[in-house]
Design a protein around this motif. Structure first.
Motif, PDB file in Angstrom:
ATOM      1  N   GLY A  85       4.954   5.181 -11.931  1.00  0.00           N
ATOM      2  CA  GLY A  85       3.755   5.009 -11.118  1.00  0.00           C
ATOM      3  C   GLY A  85       3.448   3.531 -10.957  1.00  0.00           C
ATOM      4  O   GLY A  85       4.174   2.678 -11.476  1.00  0.00           O
ATOM      5  N   VAL A  86       2.364   3.246 -10.249  1.00  0.00           N
ATOM      6  CA  VAL A  86       2.005   1.868  -9.902  1.00  0.00           C
ATOM      7  C   VAL A  86       0.509   1.673 -10.077  1.00  0.00           C
ATOM      8  O   VAL A  86      -0.277   2.589  -9.801  1.00  0.00           O
ATOM      9  N   ASN A  87       0.108   0.491 -10.564  1.00  0.00           N
ATOM     10  CA  ASN A  87      -1.300   0.101 -10.447  1.00  0.00           C
ATOM     11  C   ASN A  87      -1.370  -1.341  -9.974  1.00  0.00           C
ATOM     12  O   ASN A  87      -0.383  -2.074 -10.037  1.00  0.00           O
ATOM     13  N   ASN A  88      -2.516  -1.738  -9.455  1.00  0.00           N
ATOM     14  CA  ASN A  88      -2.631  -3.066  -8.851  1.00  0.00           C
ATOM     15  C   ASN A  88      -2.985  -4.135  -9.871  1.00  0.00           C
ATOM     16  O   ASN A  88      -3.857  -3.953 -10.720  1.00  0.00           O
ATOM     17  N   HIS A  89      -2.284  -5.264  -9.775  1.00  0.00           N
ATOM     18  CA  HIS A  89      -2.634  -6.492 -10.490  1.00  0.00           C
ATOM     19  C   HIS A  89      -3.453  -7.335  -9.519  1.00  0.00           C
ATOM     20  O   HIS A  89      -2.991  -7.655  -8.436  1.00  0.00           O
ATOM     21  N   MET A  90      -4.685  -7.677  -9.881  1.00  0.00           N
ATOM     22  CA  MET A  90      -5.645  -8.314  -8.961  1.00  0.00           C
ATOM     23  C   MET A  90      -5.853  -7.371  -7.767  1.00  0.00           C
ATOM     24  O   MET A  90      -6.083  -6.197  -7.959  1.00  0.00           O
ATOM     25  N   GLY A  91      -5.795  -7.887  -6.534  1.00  0.00           N
ATOM     26  CA  GLY A  91      -5.808  -6.991  -5.368  1.00  0.00           C
ATOM     27  C   GLY A  91      -7.177  -6.645  -4.808  1.00  0.00           C
ATOM     28  O   GLY A  91      -7.298  -5.646  -4.094  1.00  0.00           O
ATOM     29  N   SER A  92      -8.200  -7.454  -5.094  1.00  0.00           N
ATOM     30  CA  SER A  92      -9.524  -7.118  -4.548  1.00  0.00           C
ATOM     31  C   SER A  92      -9.509  -7.106  -3.019  1.00  0.00           C
ATOM     32  O   SER A  92     -10.189  -6.303  -2.383  1.00  0.00           O
ATOM     33  N   LYS A  93      -8.717  -7.987  -2.408  1.00  0.00           N
ATOM     34  CA  LYS A  93      -8.601  -8.001  -0.939  1.00  0.00           C
ATOM     35  C   LYS A  93      -7.629  -6.920  -0.456  1.00  0.00           C
ATOM     36  O   LYS A  93      -7.899  -6.195   0.496  1.00  0.00           O
ATOM     37  N   ALA A  94      -6.499  -6.803  -1.148  1.00  0.00           N
ATOM     38  CA  ALA A  94      -5.451  -5.853  -0.736  1.00  0.00           C
ATOM     39  C   ALA A  94      -5.935  -4.406  -0.778  1.00  0.00           C
ATOM     40  O   ALA A  94      -5.663  -3.622   0.141  1.00  0.00           O
ATOM     41  N   THR A  95      -6.650  -4.027  -1.845  1.00  0.00           N
ATOM     42  CA  THR A  95      -7.042  -2.617  -1.994  1.00  0.00           C
ATOM     43  C   THR A  95      -8.206  -2.231  -1.079  1.00  0.00           C
ATOM     44  O   THR A  95      -8.595  -1.065  -1.033  1.00  0.00           O
ATOM     45  N   GLU A  96      -8.734  -3.213  -0.330  1.00  0.00           N
ATOM     46  CA  GLU A  96      -9.740  -2.916   0.688  1.00  0.00           C
ATOM     47  C   GLU A  96      -9.108  -2.737   2.070  1.00  0.00           C
ATOM     48  O   GLU A  96      -9.793  -2.422   3.037  1.00  0.00           O
ATOM     49  N   ASP A  97      -7.789  -2.941   2.145  1.00  0.00           N
ATOM     50  CA  ASP A  97      -7.089  -2.988   3.434  1.00  0.00           C
ATOM     51  C   ASP A  97      -6.279  -1.712   3.679  1.00  0.00           C
ATOM     52  O   ASP A  97      -5.291  -1.453   2.991  1.00  0.00           O
ATOM     53  N   LYS A  98      -6.704  -0.937   4.664  1.00  0.00           N
ATOM     54  CA  LYS A  98      -6.055   0.362   4.928  1.00  0.00           C
ATOM     55  C   LYS A  98      -4.602   0.222   5.354  1.00  0.00           C
ATOM     56  O   LYS A  98      -3.749   1.019   4.963  1.00  0.00           O
ATOM     57  N   ARG A  99      -4.312  -0.774   6.164  1.00  0.00           N
ATOM     58  CA  ARG A  99      -2.943  -0.924   6.662  1.00  0.00           C
ATOM     59  C   ARG A  99      -1.980  -1.223   5.515  1.00  0.00           C
ATOM     60  O   ARG A  99      -0.938  -0.595   5.385  1.00  0.00           O
ATOM     61  N   LEU A 100      -2.354  -2.183   4.679  1.00  0.00           N
ATOM     62  CA  LEU A 100      -1.496  -2.572   3.555  1.00  0.00           C
ATOM     63  C   LEU A 100      -1.323  -1.421   2.573  1.00  0.00           C
ATOM     64  O   LEU A 100      -0.197  -1.069   2.198  1.00  0.00           O
ATOM     65  N   MET A 101      -2.438  -0.817   2.162  1.00  0.00           N
ATOM     66  CA  MET A 101      -2.347   0.245   1.162  1.00  0.00           C
ATOM     67  C   MET A 101      -1.646   1.478   1.736  1.00  0.00           C
ATOM     68  O   MET A 101      -0.931   2.181   1.020  1.00  0.00           O
ATOM     69  N   GLY A 102      -1.803   1.726   3.039  1.00  0.00           N
ATOM     70  CA  GLY A 102      -1.107   2.840   3.678  1.00  0.00           C
ATOM     71  C   GLY A 102       0.403   2.653   3.610  1.00  0.00           C
ATOM     72  O   GLY A 102       1.151   3.603   3.344  1.00  0.00           O
ATOM     73  N   THR A 103       0.851   1.411   3.825  1.00  0.00           N
ATOM     74  CA  THR A 103       2.285   1.100   3.741  1.00  0.00           C
ATOM     75  C   THR A 103       2.798   1.302   2.319  1.00  0.00           C
ATOM     76  O   THR A 103       3.863   1.895   2.098  1.00  0.00           O
ATOM     77  N   VAL A 104       2.027   0.813   1.339  1.00  0.00           N
ATOM     78  CA  VAL A 104       2.394   0.975  -0.076  1.00  0.00           C
ATOM     79  C   VAL A 104       2.465   2.464  -0.436  1.00  0.00           C
ATOM     80  O   VAL A 104       3.442   2.940  -1.025  1.00  0.00           O
TER      81      VAL A 104
END
Length: 207
Positions: A85-104
């Motif tokens: 599995g995966v969890n985010n290191h930092m990522g306050s901006k990334a985890t607010e972004d639907k396009r990026l997280m959708g790709t992940v």
């Protein structure tokens, strides 16, 4: 290597989350695997505010194209065969972004991996997006060691127990520090007395 020994000394199930492409990443992954512990990728992601210096393309960023994000994530995961599995290191901006997280999340679904939101922002889009994508998902309840002192970590473990008893389960995240691992190892008998059962994150999500 010292922390690796602590990891082996903890006989209960804990999950090791490993940053990629560091000098000891492969060694720590091997150690956790030999200790029988579940392994997650601690995925470096863009923060709103970050003063640390990282190599180019180490963080997944909202400015990257989906193709680039997909390629970088695949490159990391291909080198980490034991990851479940995966969890985010930092990522306050990334985890607010639907396009990026959708790709992940699309790639995680393809590989059969789960995602844990470390919850570094109140505006995270991860929970609804994970549901939409159809991947196993959960989020962190408690940080164990924002204060790197024994008493503070013990207090956070006690808070974890209270939440688990109230809700039926709870998830904590801590740093890879000798003190954190020592305190967990020391408190396991007490936690067991409290009726706490340790399970891998995948099983935690299933429950």
């Amino acid at each position: 290597t010292k922390n690796c020994q602590y990891l082996k000394d903890i006989k209960s199930q804990i999950t090791a989350s490993i940053l990629p492409d560091l000098p000891y990443s492969a060694e720590v992954m091997q150690c956790a695997h030999e200790a029988g512990q579940e392994i997650m990728l601690h995925l470096p992601m863009e923060a709103h505010d970050n003063s640390d210096k990282y190599p180019e393309d180490y963080l997944l960023k909202t400015s990257m194209s989906p193709i680039k994000v997909d390629h970088l994530l695949a490159k990391i995961l291909d080198k980490m065969p034991y990851v479940d599995g995966v969890n985010n290191h930092m990522g306050s901006k990334a985890t607010e972004d639907k396009r990026l997280m959708g790709t992940v999340f699309k790639q995680l679904k393809y590989r059969g991996l789960f995602f844990v939101d470390s919850r570094v922002t109140n505006k995270s889009v991860c929970a609804p997006l994970a549901k939409q994508t159809g991947i196993p998902f959960t989020s962190r309840d408690i940080f164990l060691d924002n204060v790197n002192e024994r008493k503070a970590i013990e207090n956070q473990l006690a808070a974890l127990v209270r939440l688990a008893k109230k809700r039926g389960k709870a998830l904590a995240i801590g740093h890879d520090r000798s003190l954190t691992l020592q305190v967990i190892a020391d408190r396991i008998p007490w936690l067991t007395e409290q009726g706490i059962e340790f399970v891998p994150v995948r099983e935690y999500i299933r429950q």
